[in-house]
Write an enzyme that holds these catalytic residues in place. Structure first.
Site, short mmCIF file in Angstrom:
data_model
loop_
_atom_site.label_atom_id
_atom_site.label_comp_id
_atom_site.label_asym_id
_atom_site.label_seq_id
_atom_site.Cartn_x
_atom_site.Cartn_y
_atom_site.Cartn_z
N ASN A 125 -7.06 6.11 -1.82
CA ASN A 125 -5.94 5.20 -1.52
C ASN A 125 -6.12 4.01 -2.45
OD1 ASN A 125 -4.10 3.44 -0.40
ND2 ASN A 125 -4.63 3.92 1.71
N LYS B 31 -9.39 1.93 -1.94
CA LYS B 31 -9.61 1.39 -0.59
C LYS B 31 -10.96 1.82 -0.02
CE LYS B 31 -7.06 1.17 3.83
NZ LYS B 31 -5.79 1.62 4.45
N GLU C 11 -6.13 8.68 7.71
CA GLU C 11 -6.64 8.26 6.38
C GLU C 11 -8.03 8.83 6.11
OE1 GLU C 11 -5.96 4.38 4.64
OE2 GLU C 11 -4.90 3.84 6.48
N GLU D 255 0.85 -1.20 0.00
CA GLU D 255 0.00 0.00 0.00
C GLU D 255 0.89 1.25 0.00
OE1 GLU D 255 -1.59 0.75 3.92
OE2 GLU D 255 -3.37 1.78 3.12
N CYS E 106 -4.76 -3.07 2.93
CA CYS E 106 -4.47 -2.98 4.36
C CYS E 106 -5.67 -3.27 5.24
CB CYS E 106 -3.86 -1.62 4.68
SG CYS E 106 -3.08 -1.64 6.33
N ASN F 44 0.33 -0.95 5.41
CA ASN F 44 1.21 -0.15 6.26
C ASN F 44 0.59 -0.25 7.65
OD1 ASN F 44 3.09 2.22 4.69
ND2 ASN F 44 1.47 1.29 3.48
N1 CDT Z 1 -2.97 1.42 6.47
C1 CDT Z 1 -3.88 0.83 7.25
O1 CDT Z 1 -5.02 0.61 6.84
N2 CDT Z 1 -3.48 0.52 8.49
C2 CDT Z 1 -4.38 -0.04 9.46
C3 CDT Z 1 -4.01 0.44 10.80
C4 CDT Z 1 -5.18 0.43 11.68
S1 CDT Z 1 -4.97 1.40 13.10
C5 CDT Z 1 -5.75 2.89 12.71
C6 CDT Z 1 -4.43 -1.55 9.45
O2 CDT Z 1 -5.53 -2.09 9.49
O3 CDT Z 1 -3.39 -2.20 9.48
#
Ligand code: CDT
Length: 313
Positions: free
Chosen positions: A106, A123, A142, A46, A168, A193
């Site tokens: 995204n 996304k 985000e 991502e 993600c 990420n």
């Molecule tokens: N990038 C991304 O979607 N990261 C989320 C972090 C969640 S905490 C706000 C994930 O689900 O890994």
């Protein structure tokens, strides 16, 4: 047998000051390795071209827009597409997309072996918050910088397989997987990420976060009888750690390849697409076993509502 050699090209940290060109050079080095291994498709993380910028609070939209791509390919990313064509390798990677109409997504794309974009996903499950949150150890903005994706959960016929993408946080939602499962998906490409620590709960560290990530991906793969390729942006970006743990999961839910480092690393596996058929024809033959007459709440209710309390004495 329909076999594809799939590469998961984990990227290590990308700091704020790292240029798109420097990241693309690193991606090309991983693609060189992939070519030597005979990969048919290489999946990157991502927001592969930049640092995970949603951790930074910004008010100036012009500054925000510097993290976005207005065209794909653009001058910095064209070498990736040239590599595809010259070496006959398909790729998938994520980036922040700014559309001509001014929408921010995204996004991840999927190419064929000529470098032609055959699939795009925006996304849908955006995590985090809109405003600066003083209660968190670090920000996850985000919901401030992106709109929820408007393309649904598509799948595409590519390289003789049915391929889908998600990004993600999407991997934590069974709805994501089932939407693609219902379209016969055989390989899900996803990048992430994921901060190594929960910004709202310091006791939830890397061990727990890796567990939840794998739990979600393995369940999604098994319950929909599909291969899954999950690829991290990892390492410490400007002091903020992201977990690694890129994996390739088979249609039975077993991890068949796993990254060992927190840096740029290619893992790969020869995936038999026909291995999806057993699950799709037996325990997860949706046409025979699903009971949609009982699934109405899935699309009619968003949040959980417990029944009213009553005195059951
Ligand atoms: N990038 C991304 O979607 N990261 C989320 C972090 C969640 S905490 C706000 C994930 O689900 O890994």
């Amino acid at each position: 047998m329909r076999e594809l050699v799939i590469g998961a090209a984990q990227l290590g940290a990308i700091n704020k000051d790292d240029s798109r060109e420097s990241v693309v050079t690193r991606m090309l080095a991983l693609l060189d390795q992939a070519a030597l291994r005979g990969c048919d498709l290489v999946v990157f993380p991502e927001l592969a071209l930049t640092t995970f910028f949603p951790r930074w609070y910004m008010e100036d939209q012009a500054e925000v827009d510097t993290w976005f791509e207005r065209e794909m390919p653009g001058p910095a990313t064209q070498p990736l597409f040239d590599f595809c064509r010259e070496h006959g390798i398909a790729i998938s990677f994520g980036y922040a997309e700014l559309t001509p109409e001014g929408h921010h997504f995204n996004t991840s794309i999927l190419t064929d072996k000529t470098g032609r974009i055959v699939g795009k996903y925006r996304k849908i499950h955006l995590p985090g918050h809109v405003e600066f949150d003083t209660e968190r150890d670090f920000q996850h903005l985000e919901k401030r910088y992106f709109e929820p994706g408007d393309l649904g959960f598509g799948v595409w016929r590519n390289l003789g397989a049915v391929m889908g993408m998600c990004i993600c946080n999407d991997r934590r939602w069974p709805e994501t997987w089932r939407m693609m499962g219902l379209q016969g998906v055989e390989l899900v490409a996803l990048g992430y990420n994921t901060p190594s620590v929960n910004s709202q709960n310091r006791t939830e560290g890397e061990r727990e976060r890796l567990f939840h990530s794998e739990l979600s991906i393995q369940a999604g793969a098994y319950q929909n009888a599909t291969w899954a390729v999950a690829v991290a942006k990892a390492g410490v970006e400007d002091g903020f750690p992201l977990m690694a743990g890129s994996i390739i999961v088979d249609p039975n839910g077993f991890v068949v390849a796993r990254a060992e480092t927190n840096g740029d690393e290619l893992i790969s596996h020869r995936c038999d697409l026909d291995a999806c058929q057993f699950g799709k024809r037996t325990i997860f033959d949706f046409a025979r076993h699903r009971r949609i007459e009982h699934y109405g709440l899935i699309t009619s209710r968003t949040g959980a509502e417990a029944p009213p309390e009553h005195d059951d004495a």
